[in-house]
Design a protein around this motif. Structure first.
Motif, PDB file in Angstrom:
ATOM      1  N   UNK A 154       0.681  -1.226   0.145  1.00 30.48           N
ATOM      2  CA  UNK A 154      -0.014   0.014  -0.087  1.00 30.48           C
ATOM      3  C   UNK A 154       0.703   1.347   0.083  1.00 30.48           C
ATOM      4  N   UNK A 155       1.854   1.247   0.701  1.00 32.44           N
ATOM      5  CA  UNK A 155       2.547   2.610   0.869  1.00 32.44           C
ATOM      6  C   UNK A 155       4.078   2.598   0.946  1.00 32.44           C
ATOM      7  N   UNK A 156       4.770   1.390   0.628  1.00 36.62           N
ATOM      8  CA  UNK A 156       6.240   1.284   0.612  1.00 36.62           C
ATOM      9  C   UNK A 156       6.824   1.360  -1.038  1.00 36.62           C
ATOM     10  N   UNK A 157       8.079   2.081  -1.007  1.00 37.72           N
ATOM     11  CA  UNK A 157       8.691   2.312  -2.015  1.00 37.72           C
ATOM     12  C   UNK A 157       9.968   1.674  -1.966  1.00 37.72           C
ATOM     13  N   UNK A 158      10.913   1.401  -3.098  1.00 39.41           N
ATOM     14  CA  UNK A 158      12.200   1.085  -3.237  1.00 39.41           C
ATOM     15  C   UNK A 158      13.046   2.159  -2.956  1.00 39.41           C
ATOM     16  N   UNK A 159      13.774   2.251  -1.921  1.00 37.64           N
ATOM     17  CA  UNK A 159      14.705   3.134  -1.702  1.00 37.64           C
ATOM     18  C   UNK A 159      16.050   3.234  -2.563  1.00 37.64           C
ATOM     19  N   UNK A 160      16.212   4.371  -3.089  1.00 38.53           N
ATOM     20  CA  UNK A 160      17.389   4.653  -3.925  1.00 38.53           C
ATOM     21  C   UNK A 160      18.230   5.803  -3.535  1.00 38.53           C
ATOM     22  N   UNK A 161      17.939   6.455  -2.402  1.00 37.47           N
ATOM     23  CA  UNK A 161      18.348   7.806  -2.091  1.00 37.47           C
ATOM     24  C   UNK A 161      17.349   8.792  -1.668  1.00 37.47           C
TER      25      UNK A 161
END
Length: 234
Positions: free
Chosen positions: A73-80
């Motif tokens: 629902x509210x999580x995204x891949x972190x890249x900076x």
């Protein structure tokens, strides 16, 4: 802009607009306890309208849409940190305001990292006494000059080389003085060239046609020409 930073969290904020601890400004229960929630709106999640000193804010937690959003629902891949959706929208609003586009003032943005993923929040200005074009056009038609005003704002957006990937009449507001505002810049960005601008306008026109069928808004093809007239005057 000031920044609060830890290993797992970064907050970007405008101290002149935020009169409270920045970390508390993203917590809806805090606003409720302070009796400063003045309204809400439902979308993918709840946007809370809150009262600050001298202005109202719109507090939004970033949520995914579509089928994938039903699973995560509210999580995204972190890249900076500076690639997080909250910082990207915060920075884009600052850029657009410098370019003279009528967009909400960004107040604060937050990203919290959990291993390889992050969640995000944004607190931005709520435009006072404003309605989107759908609500306005359900009530009555707009004047030729108002359409020209809208067209000029879209042109200002394009002169700033920003592609609003969801440019539709829900994301264009008119305030009590018929001043046009553009909102909701999640997943939007600066883009070189001019070819995409034609597609941007076509998307906007399709949204007028769509809402004529859905809500019976007061709109005709002739009024699109008034909007283009404003667009082409800059």
């Amino acid at each position: 802009m000031e920044i609060l930073r830890s290993k797992t969290e970064v907050i970007w904020f405008e101290p002149d607009l935020l009169n409270m601890p920045p970390d508390m400004s993203f917590e809806a229960p805090y606003w409720l306890v302070q009796n400063k929630v003045v309204g809400s709106a439902k979308g993918r999640g709840t946007t809370w309208f809150v009262q600050l000193d001298g202005l109202q804010g719109a507090l939004r937690h970033y949520r995914r849409g579509g089928l994938f959003g039903k699973l995560i629902k509210d999580q995204y891949w972190f890249s900076g940190w500076e690639k997080t959706r909250s910082f990207q929208e915060f920075a884009l609003l600052l850029h657009l305001r410098k370019k003279g586009v009528n967009v909400p003032r960004p107040i604060a943005a937050r990203a919290i990292k959990f291993g390889p993923i992050y969640t995000a929040d944004l607190l931005s200005e709520r435009i006072p006494n404003a309605q989107d074009l759908v609500a306005k056009l359900q009530q009555s038609s707009l004047s030729r000059e108002t359409y020209k005003t809208i067209g000029r704002q879209v042109k200002q957006l394009h002169l700033a080389q920003v592609n609003h990937t969801d440019l539709n009449i829900h994301n264009i507001l008119l305030d009590e003085n018929d001043k046009a505002w553009i909102i909701d810049f999640d997943k939007c960005s600066e883009q070189a060239g001019d070819d995409w601008k034609v597609g941007n306008l076509a998307r906007l026109k399709r949204s007028f046609l769509k809402e004529v069928k859905r809500f019976g808004i007061h709109w005709s093809e002739e009024e699109w020409e008034h909007l283009l007239s404003g667009y082409n005057t800059l």
